[in-house]
Write an enzyme that holds these catalytic residues in place. Structure first.
Site, PDB file in Angstrom:
ATOM      1  N   ASP A  60      38.997  41.506  12.953  1.00 35.66           N
ATOM      2  CA  ASP A  60      39.085  42.042  14.323  1.00 35.66           C
ATOM      3  C   ASP A  60      38.808  40.982  15.393  1.00 35.66           C
ATOM      4  OD1 ASP A  60      39.507  44.405  13.023  1.00 35.66           O
ATOM      5  OD2 ASP A  60      37.776  45.465  13.848  1.00 35.66           O
TER       6      ASP A  60
ATOM      7  N   GLY B  60      41.751  47.131  14.351  1.00 32.98           N
ATOM      8  CA  GLY B  60      41.055  46.773  15.592  1.00 32.98           C
ATOM      9  C   GLY B  60      40.280  47.995  16.045  1.00 32.98           C
TER      10      GLY B  60
ATOM     11  N   ARG C 165      59.744  56.452  15.169  1.00 33.13           N
ATOM     12  CA  ARG C 165      59.060  56.419  13.872  1.00 33.13           C
ATOM     13  C   ARG C 165      57.749  55.645  14.007  1.00 33.13           C
ATOM     14  NH1 ARG C 165      62.587  59.462  13.219  1.00 33.13           N
ATOM     15  NH2 ARG C 165      64.124  59.588  11.518  1.00 33.13           N
TER      16      ARG C 165
ATOM     17  N   LEU D 200      46.965  46.164   4.503  1.00 28.90           N
ATOM     18  CA  LEU D 200      47.827  44.986   4.274  1.00 28.90           C
ATOM     19  C   LEU D 200      47.320  43.828   5.123  1.00 28.90           C
ATOM     20  CD1 LEU D 200      51.404  46.577   4.347  1.00 28.90           C
ATOM     21  CD2 LEU D 200      50.199  45.633   2.366  1.00 28.90           C
TER      22      LEU D 200
ATOM     23  N   ARG E  85      44.326  43.045   5.701  1.00 31.70           N
ATOM     24  CA  ARG E  85      43.111  42.419   5.150  1.00 31.70           C
ATOM     25  C   ARG E  85      43.387  41.702   3.841  1.00 31.70           C
ATOM     26  NH1 ARG E  85      38.682  46.487   6.225  1.00 31.70           N
ATOM     27  NH2 ARG E  85      38.129  46.213   4.055  1.00 31.70           N
TER      28      ARG E  85
HETATM   29  O1  F6P Z   1      36.172  45.744  10.754  1.00 31.59           O
HETATM   30  C1  F6P Z   1      37.297  45.363  10.064  1.00 31.59           C
HETATM   31  C2  F6P Z   1      38.138  46.568   9.729  1.00 31.59           C
HETATM   32  O2  F6P Z   1      39.287  46.104   9.036  1.00 31.59           O
HETATM   33  C3  F6P Z   1      38.523  47.433  10.917  1.00 31.59           C
HETATM   34  O3  F6P Z   1      39.574  46.876  11.638  1.00 31.59           O
HETATM   35  C4  F6P Z   1      38.817  48.749  10.250  1.00 31.59           C
HETATM   36  O4  F6P Z   1      38.617  49.835  11.120  1.00 31.59           O
HETATM   37  C5  F6P Z   1      37.828  48.780   9.148  1.00 31.59           C
HETATM   38  O5  F6P Z   1      37.475  47.451   8.851  1.00 31.59           O
HETATM   39  C6  F6P Z   1      38.338  49.481   7.919  1.00 31.59           C
HETATM   40  O6  F6P Z   1      37.329  49.558   6.962  1.00 31.59           O
HETATM   41  P1  F6P Z   1      37.510  50.161   5.504  1.00 31.59           P
HETATM   42  O7  F6P Z   1      37.895  49.012   4.607  1.00 31.59           O
HETATM   43  O8  F6P Z   1      36.193  50.719   5.167  1.00 31.59           O
HETATM   44  O9  F6P Z   1      38.607  51.187   5.554  1.00 31.59           O
END
Ligand code: F6P
Length: 357
Positions: free
Chosen positions: A138, A181, A275, A282, A284
């Site tokens: 983020d 985010g 849509r 994806l 992360r």
């Molecule tokens: O803080 C990073 C983040 O990827 C956020 O953007 C998102 O809301 C959250 O983590 C999602 O977390 P989890 O992996 O628990 O679904």
């Protein structure tokens, strides 16, 4: 000398680059490195850890995720929501400290975001030799110009928008892409600008979908066939509420669904085929970009330098192309968010992007 490292909170591309950097720099000093599994949880008796030799880190630089595992739940979760701080209970801290002492760990590198570094700060104040490394896709941590993981997430958004653009053009559609985010719209803003979005909706800037619909009508009138909308998962509805999936038991509230809400409403208002697509995790996963590999490596090296100098309670920080450090307390409890009147928002508007305001 023996130091420890753990990854805590949500994973992100570049965590393994930090481990690679820490182990490489420590080996040069003749130090041993202990990697704790699944964040702070690995410190709880009997201790879940592995000795990290340089040979264990061969080939990990390019890997997403983390070879140590991580968690954003468990006994050490310091934050459940924005500004909602929970202290780690004294008995848990004491148990974990025993593991640290038994292993004769002289410095503990905590790689985490706002929540994990808040835990790190509590432990430092209780006498632990903590060094923080800033991590989050983020990019919302104070006191560092950039966290690693962000650039990789933005690249995924850009790739997604490039793909959505061709299908949107073919069908003359509005395409809404929901990106991560929670409290800060950096991924949406950077990804949106780089991916050629026409509309970017952020948590920091209240938007009016009637205005977005009018913007789309005007685009159509000037011959545009399609419109790409990027919306951050933490962007709020007109009533100020975020769209949530459900409460993540023992963790923070799970966000998700704003993309569908926006797409549905825009279809109603414009009559255009619309849509929604959610990129989700994806963003992360997968291999880190070159920038995140370099940032992660440099952050790891700086963490070892701080340990060598005995400068605990500090977080590695990236400022003006230079890696340095700041006190952890400067980085936590106040998120770095997009400024509505800042230069990047102005640049987006200058090239005709609507922020819906
Ligand atoms: O803080 C990073 C983040 O990827 C956020 O953007 C998102 O809301 C959250 O983590 C999602 O977390 P989890 O992996 O628990 O679904």
């Amino acid at each position: 000398m023996r130091i420890g490292i753990l990854n805590s909170g949500g994973d992100c591309p570049g965590l393994n680059a930090v481990i690679h950097g820490v182990v490489g720099a420590a080996a040069k000093l003749g130090w041993e490195v202990v990697g704790f599994r699944d964040g702070f949880e690995g410190l709880l008796p009997p201790g879940d850890y592995m000795m990290l030799e340089p040979s264990d880190t061969i080939g990990i630089l390019k890997l997403g995720g983390t070879i140590l595992g991580t968690t954003n739940k468990g006994h050490f979760a310091a934050k459940l929501g924005k500004g909602d701080i929970a202290e780690v209970p004294a008995d848990i801290v004491a148990k974990a400290k025993r593991t640290l002492d038994q292993l004769e760990i002289r410095a503990l590198v905590v790689v985490g975001g706002d929540g994990s570094l808040t835990t790190g700060l509590q432990l430092y104040r209780e006498g632990w030799p903590i060094i923080g490394v800033p991590k989050t896709i983020d990019n919302d941590l104070q006191a560092t110009a950039m966290t690693f993981g962000f650039d990789s997430a933005v690249s995924t958004v850009v790739d997604g928008l490039d793909r959505l653009h061709t299908t949107a053009e073919s069908h003359k559609r509005v395409m809404v892409l929901e990106v991560m985010g929670r409290h800060a719209g950096w991924i949406a803003l950077w990804g949106g600008i780089a991916g050629g979005a026409n509309v970017i909706l952020l948590p920091e800037i209240p938007f009016d979908l009637a205005k977005v619909a009018e913007f789309i009508r005007q685009r159509d009138a000037t011959g545009a066939h399609s419109t790409l909308v990027v919306v951050a998962e933490g962007a709020c509805l007109p009533d100020g509420d975020m769209v949530t999936v459900d409460s993540n038991e023992g963790g923070q509230v799970r966000l998700g669904g704003i993309g569908d809400v926006v797409a549905h409403r825009l279809e109603e208002l414009t009559g255009k085929d619309t849509r929604a697509c959610t990129l989700g995790h994806l963003q992360r996963g997968g291999a880190p970009t070159a920038l995140d590999r370099i940032l992660g490596t440099r952050f790891g090296v700086m963490a070892v330098k701080l340990a060598e100098e005995g400068r605990f309670g500090r977080m590695v920080s990236y400022q003006a192309y230079h890696v340095d450090s700041v006190p952890i307390e400067e980085a936590v409890n106040k998120l770095r968010v997009v400024e509505a009147d800042g230069e990047m928002v102005a640049a987006a508007k200058a090239i005709g992007i609507s922020l819906g305001d």
